[in-house]
Design a protein around this motif. Sequence first.
Motif, PDB file in Angstrom:
ATOM      1  N   VAL A 181       0.830  -1.207   0.000  1.00  0.00           N
ATOM      2  CA  VAL A 181       0.000   0.000   0.000  1.00  0.00           C
ATOM      3  C   VAL A 181       0.864   1.258   0.000  1.00  0.00           C
ATOM      4  O   VAL A 181       0.609   2.200  -0.764  1.00  0.00           O
ATOM      5  CB  VAL A 181      -0.973  -0.013   1.206  1.00  0.00           C
ATOM      6  CG1 VAL A 181      -1.656   1.338   1.374  1.00  0.00           C
ATOM      7  CG2 VAL A 181      -2.003  -1.125   1.031  1.00  0.00           C
ATOM      8  N   GLU A 182       1.893   1.294   0.837  1.00  0.00           N
ATOM      9  CA  GLU A 182       2.747   2.479   0.898  1.00  0.00           C
ATOM     10  C   GLU A 182       3.463   2.744  -0.423  1.00  0.00           C
ATOM     11  O   GLU A 182       3.643   3.892  -0.822  1.00  0.00           O
ATOM     12  CB  GLU A 182       3.733   2.367   2.059  1.00  0.00           C
ATOM     13  CG  GLU A 182       3.050   2.552   3.402  1.00  0.00           C
ATOM     14  CD  GLU A 182       3.980   2.431   4.595  1.00  0.00           C
ATOM     15  OE1 GLU A 182       5.168   2.072   4.426  1.00  0.00           O
ATOM     16  OE2 GLU A 182       3.515   2.704   5.716  1.00  0.00           O
ATOM     17  N   GLU A 183       3.860   1.694  -1.110  1.00  0.00           N
ATOM     18  CA  GLU A 183       4.474   1.892  -2.434  1.00  0.00           C
ATOM     19  C   GLU A 183       3.442   2.408  -3.426  1.00  0.00           C
ATOM     20  O   GLU A 183       3.720   3.325  -4.193  1.00  0.00           O
ATOM     21  CB  GLU A 183       5.102   0.592  -2.950  1.00  0.00           C
ATOM     22  CG  GLU A 183       6.468   0.326  -2.408  1.00  0.00           C
ATOM     23  CD  GLU A 183       7.456   1.469  -2.625  1.00  0.00           C
ATOM     24  OE1 GLU A 183       7.693   1.872  -3.777  1.00  0.00           O
ATOM     25  OE2 GLU A 183       7.996   1.971  -1.621  1.00  0.00           O
ATOM     26  N   LEU A 184       2.250   1.823  -3.435  1.00  0.00           N
ATOM     27  CA  LEU A 184       1.213   2.255  -4.373  1.00  0.00           C
ATOM     28  C   LEU A 184       0.830   3.719  -4.161  1.00  0.00           C
ATOM     29  O   LEU A 184       0.494   4.420  -5.117  1.00  0.00           O
ATOM     30  CB  LEU A 184      -0.022   1.365  -4.256  1.00  0.00           C
ATOM     31  CG  LEU A 184       0.160  -0.071  -4.739  1.00  0.00           C
ATOM     32  CD1 LEU A 184      -1.107  -0.881  -4.475  1.00  0.00           C
ATOM     33  CD2 LEU A 184       0.532  -0.106  -6.215  1.00  0.00           C
ATOM     34  N   ILE A 219       7.524   0.816  -8.287  1.00  0.00           N
ATOM     35  CA  ILE A 219       6.531   1.824  -8.620  1.00  0.00           C
ATOM     36  C   ILE A 219       6.825   2.507  -9.955  1.00  0.00           C
ATOM     37  O   ILE A 219       5.909   2.865 -10.700  1.00  0.00           O
ATOM     38  CB  ILE A 219       6.344   2.835  -7.464  1.00  0.00           C
ATOM     39  CG1 ILE A 219       4.973   3.490  -7.554  1.00  0.00           C
ATOM     40  CG2 ILE A 219       7.437   3.871  -7.434  1.00  0.00           C
ATOM     41  CD1 ILE A 219       3.831   2.548  -7.356  1.00  0.00           C
ATOM     42  N   ARG A 220       8.091   2.673 -10.293  1.00  0.00           N
ATOM     43  CA  ARG A 220       8.441   3.281 -11.589  1.00  0.00           C
ATOM     44  C   ARG A 220       7.944   2.392 -12.730  1.00  0.00           C
ATOM     45  O   ARG A 220       7.344   2.869 -13.696  1.00  0.00           O
ATOM     46  CB  ARG A 220       9.952   3.495 -11.686  1.00  0.00           C
ATOM     47  CG  ARG A 220      10.372   4.246 -12.946  1.00  0.00           C
ATOM     48  CD  ARG A 220      11.878   4.429 -13.012  1.00  0.00           C
ATOM     49  NE  ARG A 220      12.594   3.176 -12.856  1.00  0.00           N
ATOM     50  CZ  ARG A 220      12.953   2.367 -13.875  1.00  0.00           C
ATOM     51  NH1 ARG A 220      12.729   2.682 -15.079  1.00  0.00           N
ATOM     52  NH2 ARG A 220      13.591   1.243 -13.674  1.00  0.00           N
ATOM     53  N   GLU A 239       5.050   3.224 -15.503  1.00  0.00           N
ATOM     54  CA  GLU A 239       5.360   3.084 -16.935  1.00  0.00           C
ATOM     55  C   GLU A 239       4.391   2.107 -17.604  1.00  0.00           C
ATOM     56  O   GLU A 239       3.961   2.327 -18.744  1.00  0.00           O
ATOM     57  CB  GLU A 239       6.797   2.608 -17.127  1.00  0.00           C
ATOM     58  CG  GLU A 239       7.836   3.662 -16.801  1.00  0.00           C
ATOM     59  CD  GLU A 239       9.264   3.124 -16.812  1.00  0.00           C
ATOM     60  OE1 GLU A 239       9.475   1.909 -17.058  1.00  0.00           O
ATOM     61  OE2 GLU A 239      10.181   3.933 -16.554  1.00  0.00           O
ATOM     62  N   THR A 240       4.040   1.049 -16.910  1.00  0.00           N
ATOM     63  CA  THR A 240       3.124   0.053 -17.467  1.00  0.00           C
ATOM     64  C   THR A 240       1.710   0.630 -17.597  1.00  0.00           C
ATOM     65  O   THR A 240       1.044   0.412 -18.609  1.00  0.00           O
ATOM     66  CB  THR A 240       3.116  -1.224 -16.605  1.00  0.00           C
ATOM     67  OG1 THR A 240       4.452  -1.718 -16.508  1.00  0.00           O
ATOM     68  CG2 THR A 240       2.223  -2.298 -17.210  1.00  0.00           C
ATOM     69  N   ILE A 241       1.280   1.375 -16.597  1.00  0.00           N
ATOM     70  CA  ILE A 241      -0.027   2.029 -16.687  1.00  0.00           C
ATOM     71  C   ILE A 241      -0.035   3.011 -17.860  1.00  0.00           C
ATOM     72  O   ILE A 241      -0.980   3.041 -18.657  1.00  0.00           O
ATOM     73  CB  ILE A 241      -0.384   2.748 -15.365  1.00  0.00           C
ATOM     74  CG1 ILE A 241      -0.631   1.730 -14.245  1.00  0.00           C
ATOM     75  CG2 ILE A 241      -1.615   3.643 -15.556  1.00  0.00           C
ATOM     76  CD1 ILE A 241      -0.747   2.343 -12.859  1.00  0.00           C
ATOM     77  N   ALA A 242       1.027   3.803 -17.998  1.00  0.00           N
ATOM     78  CA  ALA A 242       1.114   4.766 -19.103  1.00  0.00           C
ATOM     79  C   ALA A 242       1.040   4.058 -20.452  1.00  0.00           C
ATOM     80  O   ALA A 242       0.310   4.490 -21.351  1.00  0.00           O
ATOM     81  CB  ALA A 242       2.409   5.576 -18.989  1.00  0.00           C
ATOM     82  N   TYR A 243       1.784   2.978 -20.589  1.00  0.00           N
ATOM     83  CA  TYR A 243       1.774   2.193 -21.831  1.00  0.00           C
ATOM     84  C   TYR A 243       0.368   1.647 -22.102  1.00  0.00           C
ATOM     85  O   TYR A 243      -0.141   1.740 -23.223  1.00  0.00           O
ATOM     86  CB  TYR A 243       2.789   1.052 -21.728  1.00  0.00           C
ATOM     87  CG  TYR A 243       2.800   0.139 -22.922  1.00  0.00           C
ATOM     88  CD1 TYR A 243       3.551   0.455 -24.048  1.00  0.00           C
ATOM     89  CD2 TYR A 243       2.050  -1.033 -22.927  1.00  0.00           C
ATOM     90  CE1 TYR A 243       3.559  -0.374 -25.159  1.00  0.00           C
ATOM     91  CE2 TYR A 243       2.052  -1.870 -24.031  1.00  0.00           C
ATOM     92  CZ  TYR A 243       2.803  -1.547 -25.146  1.00  0.00           C
ATOM     93  OH  TYR A 243       2.790  -2.374 -26.240  1.00  0.00           O
TER      94      TYR A 243
END
Length: 173
Positions: A44-47, A116-117, A121-125
Amino acid sequence: MEDGPQNNAIACIIQARMSSSRLPGKTLMPIPISGGKPMLLWIVEELRKSSYKPEIIIATSLNKENDVLESFCREHGINCFRGDEEDVLSRFVGIINQHDATTVVRMTADNPFVDIRTLDETIAYHLEKQNDYTKTDVLPLGMNFEVVRAKTISEVNTAELSKAEKEHVTLFI
């Protein structure tokens, strides 16, 4: 209107449960580094660091042993959705409807290390290509995740599915 970061409601859904045949309660077990935070809290903290500022929801079952998960979520300001133990897909559909999500990131509570990076990037793609389904498979075991168009999950839920396809959300996709 086209999906994009500015008009996309992203829900990071973390599948979690306290029952496990190999290690019961592992979801809330402390990881013995950096203060011994529970595994779920690491995720959760990373998200929460994502540039997409996703809605973070724990998807668990109505089974009594998961009451402690719901209490944990309340204590840490995390959304919790409870539903059928075996029909995990129905939990995802309930979350999508409740939170008006357009994009879902599927994760599990026993994979505490989130890059998280790579997630951003995966969400953006995924959004740029307007994919129905995007999956990472190049990260170490336990660090991969899936990004799915919420509409696709809802449509799959109307298909005639096997028990395994209802339990493993993206198996049909």
